[in-house]
Design a protein around this motif. Structure first.
Motif, PDB file in Angstrom:
ATOM      1  N   GLU A 260       0.807  -1.220   0.000  1.00  0.00           N
ATOM      2  CA  GLU A 260       0.000   0.000   0.000  1.00  0.00           C
ATOM      3  C   GLU A 260       0.845   1.276   0.000  1.00  0.00           C
ATOM      4  N   GLN A 261       2.133   1.163   0.278  1.00  0.00           N
ATOM      5  CA  GLN A 261       2.987   2.342   0.380  1.00  0.00           C
ATOM      6  C   GLN A 261       3.070   3.159  -0.916  1.00  0.00           C
ATOM      7  N   PRO A 262       3.200   2.530  -2.094  1.00  0.00           N
ATOM      8  CA  PRO A 262       3.235   3.344  -3.319  1.00  0.00           C
ATOM      9  C   PRO A 262       1.941   4.132  -3.542  1.00  0.00           C
ATOM     10  N   LEU A 263       0.823   3.568  -3.146  1.00  0.00           N
ATOM     11  CA  LEU A 263      -0.456   4.263  -3.294  1.00  0.00           C
ATOM     12  C   LEU A 263      -0.523   5.478  -2.380  1.00  0.00           C
ATOM     13  N   ARG A 264      -0.029   5.341  -1.160  1.00  0.00           N
ATOM     14  CA  ARG A 264      -0.033   6.457  -0.213  1.00  0.00           C
ATOM     15  C   ARG A 264       0.898   7.565  -0.701  1.00  0.00           C
ATOM     16  N   VAL A 265       2.065   7.190  -1.191  1.00  0.00           N
ATOM     17  CA  VAL A 265       2.998   8.187  -1.726  1.00  0.00           C
ATOM     18  C   VAL A 265       2.349   8.920  -2.898  1.00  0.00           C
ATOM     19  N   ALA A 266       1.642   8.189  -3.745  1.00  0.00           N
ATOM     20  CA  ALA A 266       0.954   8.810  -4.880  1.00  0.00           C
ATOM     21  C   ALA A 266      -0.131   9.774  -4.404  1.00  0.00           C
ATOM     22  N   GLU A 267      -0.806   9.434  -3.298  1.00  0.00           N
ATOM     23  CA  GLU A 267      -1.821  10.345  -2.742  1.00  0.00           C
ATOM     24  C   GLU A 267      -1.178  11.639  -2.247  1.00  0.00           C
ATOM     25  N   PHE A 268      -0.035  11.522  -1.576  1.00  0.00           N
ATOM     26  CA  PHE A 268       0.685  12.717  -1.149  1.00  0.00           C
ATOM     27  C   PHE A 268       1.088  13.555  -2.359  1.00  0.00           C
ATOM     28  N   ASP A 269       1.647  12.907  -3.364  1.00  0.00           N
ATOM     29  CA  ASP A 269       2.081  13.633  -4.563  1.00  0.00           C
ATOM     30  C   ASP A 269       0.921  14.359  -5.229  1.00  0.00           C
ATOM     31  N   ALA A 270      -0.236  13.715  -5.296  1.00  0.00           N
ATOM     32  CA  ALA A 270      -1.410  14.344  -5.918  1.00  0.00           C
ATOM     33  C   ALA A 270      -1.875  15.546  -5.105  1.00  0.00           C
ATOM     34  N   LEU A 271      -1.913  15.408  -3.783  1.00  0.00           N
ATOM     35  CA  LEU A 271      -2.287  16.540  -2.934  1.00  0.00           C
ATOM     36  C   LEU A 271      -1.298  17.688  -3.117  1.00  0.00           C
ATOM     37  N   PHE A 272      -0.028  17.365  -3.108  1.00  0.00           N
ATOM     38  CA  PHE A 272       0.990  18.398  -3.277  1.00  0.00           C
ATOM     39  C   PHE A 272       0.847  19.098  -4.626  1.00  0.00           C
ATOM     40  N   ALA A 273       0.650  18.330  -5.688  1.00  0.00           N
ATOM     41  CA  ALA A 273       0.535  18.914  -7.038  1.00  0.00           C
ATOM     42  C   ALA A 273      -0.709  19.785  -7.174  1.00  0.00           C
ATOM     43  N   ASP A 274      -1.804  19.351  -6.579  1.00  0.00           N
ATOM     44  CA  ASP A 274      -3.071  20.066  -6.715  1.00  0.00           C
ATOM     45  C   ASP A 274      -3.208  21.258  -5.782  1.00  0.00           C
TER      46      ASP A 274
ATOM     47  N   ARG B 126      13.830  23.153  12.007  1.00  0.00           N
ATOM     48  CA  ARG B 126      14.443  21.945  11.435  1.00  0.00           C
ATOM     49  C   ARG B 126      13.466  20.773  11.410  1.00  0.00           C
ATOM     50  N   ALA B 127      12.658  20.640  12.447  1.00  0.00           N
ATOM     51  CA  ALA B 127      11.759  19.485  12.573  1.00  0.00           C
ATOM     52  C   ALA B 127      10.307  19.829  12.243  1.00  0.00           C
ATOM     53  N   ARG B 128      10.085  20.967  11.553  1.00  0.00           N
ATOM     54  CA  ARG B 128       8.716  21.380  11.220  1.00  0.00           C
ATOM     55  C   ARG B 128       8.671  21.920   9.802  1.00  0.00           C
ATOM     56  N   LEU B 129       7.707  21.446   9.047  1.00  0.00           N
ATOM     57  CA  LEU B 129       7.480  21.835   7.657  1.00  0.00           C
ATOM     58  C   LEU B 129       6.121  22.509   7.563  1.00  0.00           C
ATOM     59  N   ARG B 130       6.066  23.620   6.823  1.00  0.00           N
ATOM     60  CA  ARG B 130       4.795  24.332   6.645  1.00  0.00           C
ATOM     61  C   ARG B 130       4.438  24.333   5.166  1.00  0.00           C
ATOM     62  N   LEU B 131       3.225  23.853   4.865  1.00  0.00           N
ATOM     63  CA  LEU B 131       2.722  23.834   3.499  1.00  0.00           C
ATOM     64  C   LEU B 131       1.510  24.758   3.422  1.00  0.00           C
ATOM     65  N   ASP B 132       1.600  25.770   2.579  1.00  0.00           N
ATOM     66  CA  ASP B 132       0.456  26.637   2.332  1.00  0.00           C
ATOM     67  C   ASP B 132      -0.326  26.009   1.185  1.00  0.00           C
ATOM     68  N   LEU B 133      -1.595  25.725   1.453  1.00  0.00           N
ATOM     69  CA  LEU B 133      -2.448  25.040   0.485  1.00  0.00           C
ATOM     70  C   LEU B 133      -3.458  26.006  -0.118  1.00  0.00           C
ATOM     71  N   ALA B 134      -3.892  25.704  -1.319  1.00  0.00           N
ATOM     72  CA  ALA B 134      -4.959  26.480  -1.947  1.00  0.00           C
ATOM     73  C   ALA B 134      -6.183  26.374  -1.060  1.00  0.00           C
TER      74      ALA B 134
ATOM     75  N   ALA C 138       6.459  18.340  -6.646  1.00  0.00           N
ATOM     76  CA  ALA C 138       5.090  18.173  -7.141  1.00  0.00           C
ATOM     77  C   ALA C 138       4.418  19.520  -7.383  1.00  0.00           C
ATOM     78  N   ALA C 139       4.642  20.477  -6.495  1.00  0.00           N
ATOM     79  CA  ALA C 139       4.012  21.787  -6.631  1.00  0.00           C
ATOM     80  C   ALA C 139       4.567  22.548  -7.832  1.00  0.00           C
ATOM     81  N   ALA C 140       5.793  22.242  -8.226  1.00  0.00           N
ATOM     82  CA  ALA C 140       6.420  22.938  -9.355  1.00  0.00           C
ATOM     83  C   ALA C 140       5.882  22.480 -10.708  1.00  0.00           C
ATOM     84  N   ARG C 141       5.188  21.357 -10.745  1.00  0.00           N
ATOM     85  CA  ARG C 141       4.693  20.812 -12.006  1.00  0.00           C
ATOM     86  C   ARG C 141       3.498  21.565 -12.516  1.00  0.00           C
TER      87      ARG C 141
END
Length: 115
Positions: free
Chosen positions: A22-36, A46-54, A112-115
């Motif tokens: 199931e891991q490739p499917l989950r990675v693909a879900e992350f990639d799709a969310l990131f791209a969209d 260092r231990a925190r990432l911030r993603l601004d989403l539409a 993914a966001a750059a695509r």
């Protein structure tokens, strides 16, 4: 129609309890969310990432559902989804021993966001 999913799973931590198949499917879900949805990526700590989403209820629901499932197999993640001032932000934090996973997540989000 079938779709081949080719992803690098080398960054998936050994602590992950998601079945390997199931891991490739989950990675693909992350990639799709990131791209969209990702509109900005920052690393306030260092231990925190911030993603601004539409902004939008669909993106909020999608991110929340994915984060809940991800936390079920990789409990070391800490997620915070914030809706404020017309913006949608997802923060991801990890303990120091999983910085490499956060680095990889950031890299995937930026690519993914750059695509």
């Amino acid at each position: 129609m079938t779709q081949d999913i080719a992803v690098d799973l080398g960054w998936v931590p050994s602590a992950c309890t998601l079945p390997t198949a199931e891991q490739p499917l989950r990675v693909a879900e992350f990639d799709a969310l990131f791209a969209d949805a990702v509109r900005g990526v920052t690393r306030p700590e260092r231990a925190r990432l911030r993603l601004d989403l539409a902004f939008g209820p669909g993106n909020a629901a999608r991110a929340a559902e994915l984060m809940a499932r991800e936390n079920g197999c990789c409990s070391f993640f800490s997620f915070a989804l914030t809706v404020a001032d017309g913006g949608l932000t997802l923060e991801v934090a990890v303990p120091d021993e999983h910085i490499d996973v956060l680095d990889a997540l950031q890299s995937r989000a930026v690519s993914a966001a750059a695509r």
